[in-house]
Motif scaffolding. Structure first.
Motif, PDB file in Angstrom:
ATOM      1  N   ARG A  88      77.547  77.189  28.137  1.00 21.79           N
ATOM      2  CA  ARG A  88      75.511  76.434  28.405  1.00 21.79           C
ATOM      3  C   ARG A  88      74.743  76.417  29.388  1.00 21.79           C
ATOM      4  O   ARG A  88      75.403  76.897  30.178  1.00 21.79           O
ATOM      5  CB  ARG A  88      76.725  74.910  28.903  1.00 21.79           C
ATOM      6  N   THR A  89      73.061  75.814  29.248  1.00 21.21           N
ATOM      7  CA  THR A  89      72.455  76.298  30.188  1.00 21.21           C
ATOM      8  C   THR A  89      71.956  75.352  30.322  1.00 21.21           C
ATOM      9  O   THR A  89      72.139  74.266  29.917  1.00 21.21           O
ATOM     10  CB  THR A  89      71.164  76.999  29.262  1.00 21.21           C
ATOM     11  N   VAL A  90      71.268  75.251  31.585  1.00 17.55           N
ATOM     12  CA  VAL A  90      70.850  73.844  32.359  1.00 17.55           C
ATOM     13  C   VAL A  90      69.148  74.007  32.511  1.00 17.55           C
ATOM     14  O   VAL A  90      69.583  75.194  33.273  1.00 17.55           O
ATOM     15  CB  VAL A  90      71.481  73.572  33.527  1.00 17.55           C
ATOM     16  N   ALA A  91      68.213  73.693  32.322  1.00 17.99           N
ATOM     17  CA  ALA A  91      67.108  74.244  32.726  1.00 17.99           C
ATOM     18  C   ALA A  91      66.277  72.554  33.376  1.00 17.99           C
ATOM     19  O   ALA A  91      66.845  71.596  32.645  1.00 17.99           O
ATOM     20  CB  ALA A  91      66.524  74.533  31.420  1.00 17.99           C
ATOM     21  N   THR A  92      65.200  72.872  34.315  1.00 15.32           N
ATOM     22  CA  THR A  92      65.081  72.197  34.731  1.00 15.32           C
ATOM     23  C   THR A  92      63.205  72.627  34.525  1.00 15.32           C
ATOM     24  O   THR A  92      62.763  73.597  34.798  1.00 15.32           O
ATOM     25  CB  THR A  92      65.499  72.151  36.424  1.00 15.32           C
ATOM     26  N   VAL A  93      62.202  72.070  35.280  1.00 13.07           N
ATOM     27  CA  VAL A  93      61.313  71.582  35.484  1.00 13.07           C
ATOM     28  C   VAL A  93      60.503  70.637  36.391  1.00 13.07           C
ATOM     29  O   VAL A  93      61.551  69.891  36.133  1.00 13.07           O
ATOM     30  CB  VAL A  93      59.875  71.110  34.091  1.00 13.07           C
ATOM     31  N   CYS A  94      60.380  71.542  37.356  1.00 13.47           N
ATOM     32  CA  CYS A  94      58.989  70.852  38.625  1.00 13.47           C
ATOM     33  C   CYS A  94      60.428  70.147  39.385  1.00 13.47           C
ATOM     34  O   CYS A  94      61.452  70.771  39.877  1.00 13.47           O
ATOM     35  CB  CYS A  94      58.303  69.448  38.016  1.00 13.47           C
ATOM     36  N   GLY A  95      60.653  69.128  39.814  1.00 13.29           N
ATOM     37  CA  GLY A  95      61.194  68.403  40.401  1.00 13.29           C
ATOM     38  C   GLY A  95      63.027  68.074  39.879  1.00 13.29           C
ATOM     39  O   GLY A  95      63.881  67.621  40.558  1.00 13.29           O
ATOM     40  N   GLY A  96      62.647  68.256  38.739  1.00 12.24           N
ATOM     41  CA  GLY A  96      64.651  68.698  38.177  1.00 12.24           C
ATOM     42  C   GLY A  96      65.454  69.214  38.873  1.00 12.24           C
ATOM     43  O   GLY A  96      67.100  68.807  39.074  1.00 12.24           O
ATOM     44  N   SER A  97      64.565  70.187  39.390  1.00  9.60           N
ATOM     45  CA  SER A  97      65.966  71.490  40.460  1.00  9.60           C
ATOM     46  C   SER A  97      66.705  70.553  41.248  1.00  9.60           C
ATOM     47  O   SER A  97      67.734  70.561  41.425  1.00  9.60           O
ATOM     48  CB  SER A  97      65.164  72.366  40.299  1.00  9.60           C
ATOM     49  N   LEU A  98      65.374  69.528  41.895  1.00  9.22           N
ATOM     50  CA  LEU A  98      65.986  68.727  43.159  1.00  9.22           C
ATOM     51  C   LEU A  98      67.190  67.686  42.770  1.00  9.22           C
ATOM     52  O   LEU A  98      67.857  67.488  43.527  1.00  9.22           O
ATOM     53  CB  LEU A  98      64.513  68.063  43.951  1.00  9.22           C
ATOM     54  N   LEU A  99      66.648  67.183  41.515  1.00  9.91           N
ATOM     55  CA  LEU A  99      67.745  65.963  41.057  1.00  9.91           C
ATOM     56  C   LEU A  99      69.025  66.891  41.196  1.00  9.91           C
ATOM     57  O   LEU A  99      69.884  66.380  42.033  1.00  9.91           O
ATOM     58  CB  LEU A  99      67.287  65.745  39.752  1.00  9.91           C
ATOM     59  N   LEU A 100      69.296  68.329  40.134  1.00  9.15           N
ATOM     60  CA  LEU A 100      70.765  68.711  40.152  1.00  9.15           C
ATOM     61  C   LEU A 100      70.791  69.149  41.924  1.00  9.15           C
ATOM     62  O   LEU A 100      72.069  68.978  42.077  1.00  9.15           O
ATOM     63  CB  LEU A 100      70.291  70.666  39.241  1.00  9.15           C
ATOM     64  N   ALA A 101      69.825  69.462  42.653  1.00  6.94           N
ATOM     65  CA  ALA A 101      70.287  69.851  43.943  1.00  6.94           C
ATOM     66  C   ALA A 101      70.655  68.842  45.046  1.00  6.94           C
ATOM     67  O   ALA A 101      72.328  68.702  45.704  1.00  6.94           O
ATOM     68  CB  ALA A 101      69.086  70.266  44.859  1.00  6.94           C
ATOM     69  N   MET A 102      70.172  67.460  44.798  1.00  6.02           N
ATOM     70  CA  MET A 102      70.878  66.159  45.576  1.00  6.02           C
ATOM     71  C   MET A 102      71.512  65.719  45.063  1.00  6.02           C
ATOM     72  O   MET A 102      72.394  64.970  45.827  1.00  6.02           O
ATOM     73  CB  MET A 102      69.598  65.534  45.489  1.00  6.02           C
ATOM     74  N   ALA A 103      72.280  66.408  43.676  1.00  9.40           N
ATOM     75  CA  ALA A 103      73.883  65.693  43.370  1.00  9.40           C
ATOM     76  C   ALA A 103      74.745  66.237  43.535  1.00  9.40           C
ATOM     77  O   ALA A 103      75.704  67.243  43.082  1.00  9.40           O
ATOM     78  CB  ALA A 103      73.630  65.722  41.501  1.00  9.40           C
ATOM     79  N   GLY A 104      74.538  67.774  44.313  1.00 13.47           N
ATOM     80  CA  GLY A 104      75.432  68.848  45.051  1.00 13.47           C
ATOM     81  C   GLY A 104      75.507  69.935  43.788  1.00 13.47           C
ATOM     82  O   GLY A 104      76.509  70.535  44.169  1.00 13.47           O
ATOM     83  N   LEU A 105      74.796  70.289  42.337  1.00 10.43           N
ATOM     84  CA  LEU A 105      75.604  71.222  41.674  1.00 10.43           C
ATOM     85  C   LEU A 105      74.851  71.857  41.586  1.00 10.43           C
ATOM     86  O   LEU A 105      75.039  72.531  41.261  1.00 10.43           O
ATOM     87  CB  LEU A 105      74.892  70.372  40.453  1.00 10.43           C
ATOM     88  N   ILE A 106      74.008  72.698  41.707  1.00  9.28           N
ATOM     89  CA  ILE A 106      73.287  73.845  42.404  1.00  9.28           C
ATOM     90  C   ILE A 106      73.811  74.623  43.803  1.00  9.28           C
ATOM     91  O   ILE A 106      72.675  75.514  44.504  1.00  9.28           O
ATOM     92  CB  ILE A 106      72.033  74.361  41.797  1.00  9.28           C
ATOM     93  N   GLU A 107      74.381  74.284  44.590  1.00 11.75           N
ATOM     94  CA  GLU A 107      74.708  74.705  46.128  1.00 11.75           C
ATOM     95  C   GLU A 107      74.483  76.592  46.421  1.00 11.75           C
ATOM     96  O   GLU A 107      75.438  76.961  44.988  1.00 11.75           O
ATOM     97  CB  GLU A 107      75.375  74.208  47.277  1.00 11.75           C
TER      98      GLU A 107
END
Length: 223
Positions: A113-132
């Motif tokens: 699977r691939t997860v992609a983000t645009v703009c603040g979408g990466s911040l959403l993942l980061a705030m959820a602790g998913l991309i440390e």
């Protein structure tokens, strides 16, 4: 490839619509090799965006078993007052109290699977602790915040970190979508959609390969 574009209350509409249209056009150009739909953690519903008076209707629930690609937009809102109820960070933070983080983790835990983000979408993942520890980009005003979460912020238009592909500011959704088409279906399909949209992709897609630059690389809040 089946793609789901995630919607949540306060999402930025251009973050979602740009990759949606690119991927949908790629599906047409490829004879159906790509399908795309709008999804939420809760299932089909009308989803208010962060732009007053504008909403989109999601037609599906985010499904880690069905989606090969999940695209996460950022939020639209106040960029100057982080304590405002209408601020981008507050709207992103509200998603942490929904079922979305768990579903996104389930997607990221599934091989292939691939997860992609645009703009603040990466911040959403980061705030959820998913991309440390993962390399990612976001809007230029959010680079230090992304870096502070434990992600490795990279100043690039699009960053390819394997099963995580992130785009920078809001219009990078076009570039992200075209890159994903090229990566999954090849350059001829991506070129056909690029011509259809009269949009030339900007910037080099950053990947951690090849020779490392000496004294030139700038990443996030660490120069």
């Amino acid at each position: 490839m089946h793609a789901q574009i995630v919607l949540f209350d306060g999402f930025d509409p251009l973050d979602a619509v740009a990759p949606y249209e690119v991927l949908q056009a790629g599906g047409v150009a490829s004879g159906g090799a790509v399908t795309v739909e709008l999804a939420t953690a809760e299932g089909p519903r009308e989803v208010p965006s962060g732009v007053e008076g504008l909403a989109l209707r999601a037609t599906a629930v985010l499904d880690p078993d069905r989606a090969d690609l999940v695209v996460v937009p950022g939020a639209a809102g106040d960029l100057t007052d982080s304590d405002s109820e209408q601020s981008v960070l507050v709207r992103l933070g509200r998603t942490l109290h929904t079922g979305l983080p768990a579903l996104l983790k389930a997607v990221m835990d599934r091989p292939g699977r691939t997860v992609a983000t645009v703009c603040g979408g990466s911040l959403l993942l980061a705030m959820a602790g998913l991309i440390e520890g993962r390399r990612a980009t976001t809007h230029h005003l959010g680079m230090e915040a992304l870096d502070a979460t434990g992600a490795i912020a990279v100043r690039a238009r699009v960053v390819d970190d394997g099963d995580l592909v992130t785009g920078a500011g809001v219009t990078s959704g076009l570039d992200l979508g075209l890159y994903l088409l090229e990566r999954e279906l090849g350059p001829r399909i991506a070129h056909a959609v690029e011509e259809l949209f009269a949009h030339e992709r900007r910037g080099v897609v950053w990947r951690e390969e090849g020779h490392a630059p000496v004294g030139l690389e700038v990443t996030g809040g660490r120069a």
